[in-house]
Scaffold this motif. Structure first.
Motif, PDB file in Angstrom:
ATOM      1  N   UNK A   1      91.319  72.841  -5.471  1.00 24.10           N
ATOM      2  CA  UNK A   1      92.329  72.357  -6.401  1.00 24.10           C
ATOM      3  C   UNK A   1      93.046  71.180  -5.767  1.00 24.10           C
ATOM      4  N   UNK A   2      93.052  70.057  -6.447  1.00 25.10           N
ATOM      5  CA  UNK A   2      93.785  68.888  -5.966  1.00 25.10           C
ATOM      6  C   UNK A   2      95.232  69.018  -6.403  1.00 25.10           C
ATOM      7  N   UNK A   3      96.151  68.947  -5.447  1.00 25.90           N
ATOM      8  CA  UNK A   3      97.565  69.176  -5.756  1.00 25.90           C
ATOM      9  C   UNK A   3      98.403  68.053  -5.155  1.00 25.90           C
ATOM     10  N   UNK A   4      99.233  67.432  -5.989  1.00 28.18           N
ATOM     11  CA  UNK A   4     100.204  66.450  -5.515  1.00 28.18           C
ATOM     12  C   UNK A   4     101.562  67.128  -5.423  1.00 28.18           C
ATOM     13  N   UNK A   5     102.191  67.029  -4.272  1.00 32.59           N
ATOM     14  CA  UNK A   5     103.511  67.615  -4.065  1.00 32.59           C
ATOM     15  C   UNK A   5     104.268  66.764  -3.064  1.00 32.59           C
ATOM     16  N   UNK A   6     105.567  66.640  -3.250  1.00 32.31           N
ATOM     17  CA  UNK A   6     106.422  65.861  -2.354  1.00 32.31           C
ATOM     18  C   UNK A   6     105.896  64.434  -2.165  1.00 32.31           C
ATOM     19  N   UNK A   7     105.238  63.910  -3.203  1.00 34.25           N
ATOM     20  CA  UNK A   7     104.741  62.544  -3.155  1.00 34.25           C
ATOM     21  C   UNK A   7     103.440  62.351  -2.407  1.00 34.25           C
ATOM     22  N   UNK A   8     102.748  63.450  -2.063  1.00 36.40           N
ATOM     23  CA  UNK A   8     101.509  63.356  -1.293  1.00 36.40           C
ATOM     24  C   UNK A   8     100.424  64.213  -1.944  1.00 36.40           C
ATOM     25  N   UNK A   9      99.173  63.835  -1.668  1.00 35.93           N
ATOM     26  CA  UNK A   9      98.041  64.514  -2.279  1.00 35.93           C
ATOM     27  C   UNK A   9      97.262  65.288  -1.233  1.00 35.93           C
ATOM     28  N   UNK A  10      96.983  66.555  -1.539  1.00 40.06           N
ATOM     29  CA  UNK A  10      96.170  67.385  -0.668  1.00 40.06           C
ATOM     30  C   UNK A  10      95.244  68.261  -1.488  1.00 40.06           C
ATOM     31  N   UNK A  11      94.480  69.091  -0.811  1.00 42.37           N
ATOM     32  CA  UNK A  11      93.565  70.016  -1.487  1.00 42.37           C
ATOM     33  C   UNK A  11      93.884  71.445  -1.077  1.00 42.37           C
ATOM     34  N   UNK A  12      93.863  72.331  -2.056  1.00 41.57           N
ATOM     35  CA  UNK A  12      94.047  73.755  -1.801  1.00 41.57           C
ATOM     36  C   UNK A  12      92.771  74.476  -2.222  1.00 41.57           C
ATOM     37  N   UNK A  13      92.269  75.339  -1.349  1.00 44.96           N
ATOM     38  CA  UNK A  13      91.055  76.114  -1.612  1.00 44.96           C
ATOM     39  C   UNK A  13      91.484  77.561  -1.851  1.00 44.96           C
ATOM     40  N   UNK A  14      91.260  78.042  -3.081  1.00 41.48           N
ATOM     41  CA  UNK A  14      91.843  79.304  -3.523  1.00 41.48           C
ATOM     42  C   UNK A  14      90.784  80.355  -3.802  1.00 41.48           C
ATOM     43  N   UNK A  15      91.009  81.553  -3.271  1.00 44.53           N
ATOM     44  CA  UNK A  15      90.200  82.728  -3.595  1.00 44.53           C
ATOM     45  C   UNK A  15      91.148  83.815  -4.097  1.00 44.53           C
ATOM     46  N   UNK A  16      90.977  84.213  -5.344  1.00 41.97           N
ATOM     47  CA  UNK A  16      91.863  85.204  -5.933  1.00 41.97           C
ATOM     48  C   UNK A  16      91.452  86.604  -5.521  1.00 41.97           C
ATOM     49  N   UNK A  17      92.433  87.498  -5.572  1.00 37.76           N
ATOM     50  CA  UNK A  17      92.246  88.880  -5.151  1.00 37.76           C
ATOM     51  C   UNK A  17      91.103  89.541  -5.920  1.00 37.76           C
ATOM     52  N   UNK A  18      90.140  90.163  -5.224  1.00 40.97           N
ATOM     53  CA  UNK A  18      89.065  90.883  -5.917  1.00 40.97           C
ATOM     54  C   UNK A  18      89.564  92.199  -6.485  1.00 40.97           C
ATOM     55  N   UNK A  19      88.804  92.751  -7.404  1.00 43.90           N
ATOM     56  CA  UNK A  19      89.145  94.050  -7.971  1.00 43.90           C
ATOM     57  C   UNK A  19      89.168  95.103  -6.879  1.00 43.90           C
ATOM     58  N   UNK A  20      90.183  95.949  -6.915  1.00 43.34           N
ATOM     59  CA  UNK A  20      90.290  97.025  -5.937  1.00 43.34           C
ATOM     60  C   UNK A  20      90.976  96.630  -4.649  1.00 43.34           C
ATOM     61  N   UNK A  21      91.404  95.355  -4.528  1.00 42.35           N
ATOM     62  CA  UNK A  21      92.081  94.925  -3.309  1.00 42.35           C
ATOM     63  C   UNK A  21      93.544  95.340  -3.354  1.00 42.35           C
ATOM     64  N   UNK A  22      94.250  95.065  -2.281  1.00 43.82           N
ATOM     65  CA  UNK A  22      95.647  95.482  -2.153  1.00 43.82           C
ATOM     66  C   UNK A  22      96.489  94.887  -3.274  1.00 43.82           C
ATOM     67  N   UNK A  23      97.151  95.735  -4.042  1.00 46.98           N
ATOM     68  CA  UNK A  23      97.967  95.309  -5.177  1.00 46.98           C
ATOM     69  C   UNK A  23      99.387  95.057  -4.685  1.00 46.98           C
ATOM     70  N   UNK A  24      99.966  93.933  -5.113  1.00 52.96           N
ATOM     71  CA  UNK A  24     101.334  93.635  -4.749  1.00 52.96           C
ATOM     72  C   UNK A  24     101.501  93.034  -3.367  1.00 52.96           C
ATOM     73  N   UNK A  25     100.412  92.827  -2.642  1.00 51.21           N
ATOM     74  CA  UNK A  25     100.500  92.236  -1.304  1.00 51.21           C
ATOM     75  C   UNK A  25     100.727  90.735  -1.416  1.00 51.21           C
ATOM     76  N   UNK A  26     101.452  90.149  -0.467  1.00 51.76           N
ATOM     77  CA  UNK A  26     101.592  88.692  -0.479  1.00 51.76           C
ATOM     78  C   UNK A  26     100.252  88.026  -0.204  1.00 51.76           C
ATOM     79  N   UNK A  27     100.092  86.810  -0.711  1.00 49.16           N
ATOM     80  CA  UNK A  27      98.906  86.023  -0.399  1.00 49.16           C
ATOM     81  C   UNK A  27      98.917  85.644   1.077  1.00 49.16           C
ATOM     82  N   UNK A  28      97.758  85.205   1.561  1.00 56.12           N
ATOM     83  CA  UNK A  28      97.655  84.665   2.919  1.00 56.12           C
ATOM     84  C   UNK A  28      97.255  83.198   2.802  1.00 56.12           C
ATOM     85  N   UNK A  29      97.987  82.339   3.507  1.00 58.49           N
ATOM     86  CA  UNK A  29      97.750  80.892   3.463  1.00 58.49           C
ATOM     87  C   UNK A  29      97.360  80.414   4.857  1.00 58.49           C
TER      88      UNK A  29
END
Length: 266
Positions: free
Chosen positions: A7-35
């Motif tokens: 995902x290409x994301x512009x924030x604070x006037x700069x452009x970067x890329x974020x690579x995202x993997x969403x929680x699979x079924x059966x994974x920890x519910x309500x846990x914070x993401x890891x970055x």
């Protein structure tokens, strides 16, 4: 595991890329993401193995910061605080309001600054191979440690990832960021962190030696120390499964904490 979405994301006037993997079924519910936050000269690529391991249990994001990987070079060199502002803004745009920040090498500096800027969003902080050792702060000492690490303690695949990313980064941009990295006083800035901290290193890492890591632990209000045997600085690539289990257990996310290496110390 499916390939993370870029995902290409512009924030604070700069452009970067974020690579995202969403929680699979059966994974920890309500846990914070890891970055996952890379260090100087490199990109998300040397975090891919760790990303894959973590994404089996929790939402996982890796970032190519502005000026690194395939992102455009900013008009000026960003400080650690400015990179942290980008991280926080980019993740907010993606709806990631709470996360475990995991920095490697110079990425540790960005992670610390992000936690200091918005402590309520980062309940846990993981510092892998932190820099810069306060007793070896010259460029010559850092270059020698990096050379030793590459020659004696890294795998061919980790060296290939790092060196090709250095080439892509370019000497000029690397040197500009090197000045930012060398001037940053992690041993002072960590005092302002209001979260549990895990300082993690490869047991053979000459860049982040054990005595330096333990000094950081001593300066943190709620800090722990962990070594992973049999690897050097790029611990997250060479021992991805062990590092992932350690992060999940530290943050209280792992379903089976017995999978994590033993030996967390205060």
């Amino acid at each position: 595991m499916s390939r993370p979405a870029r995902i290409e994301v512009e924030a604070a006037g700069h452009l970067g890329h974020v690579f995202a993997s969403r929680r699979p079924a059966g994974a920890a519910v309500g846990a914070p993401a890891v970055v996952l936050i890379h260090g100087i000269g490199v990109s998300h690529r040397y975090l891919q193995r760790l990303h894959g391991q973590l994404s089996e249990s929790v939402d996982t994001y890796s970032i190519d910061l502005p000026g690194f990987g395939a992102t455009p070079t900013p008009e000026h060199t960003l400080t650690a605080a400015e990179q942290a502002t980008y991280i926080l803004g980019a993740l907010e745009q993606l709806g990631v309001l709470e996360f475990v920040a995991v920095g490697h090498s110079m990425g540790v500096q960005f992670a610390v600054e992000a936690q200091r800027q918005q402590p309520s969003r980062i309940p846990y902080l993981v510092l892998m191979g932190p820099v810069v050792n306060d007793q070896r702060r010259t460029l010559a000492q850092q270059a020698l440690a990096l050379g030793r690490d590459c020659l004696f303690f890294e795998s061919p695949s980790s060296n290939a990832l790092v060196l090709t990313d250095y080439f892509r980064c370019g000497l000029s941009w690397y040197l500009k960021n090197l000045r930012i990295m060398m001037d940053y006083r992690l041993e002072e800035r960590i005092r302002g962190v209001d979260a549990p901290v895990l300082v993690l290193r490869g047991a053979n890492d000459p860049i982040a030696p054990a005595d330096w890591c333990r000094r950081l632990v001593d300066r943190g209000a709620r800090s722990q120390f962990l070594e992973i045997d049999g690897t050097g600085h790029v611990v997250q690539h060479n021992r991805a499964a062990e590092v992932a289990a350690s992060i999940l257990a530290f943050a209280g996310i792992a379903a089976d904490e017995s999978e994590a290496p033993q030996g967390f110390t205060a």
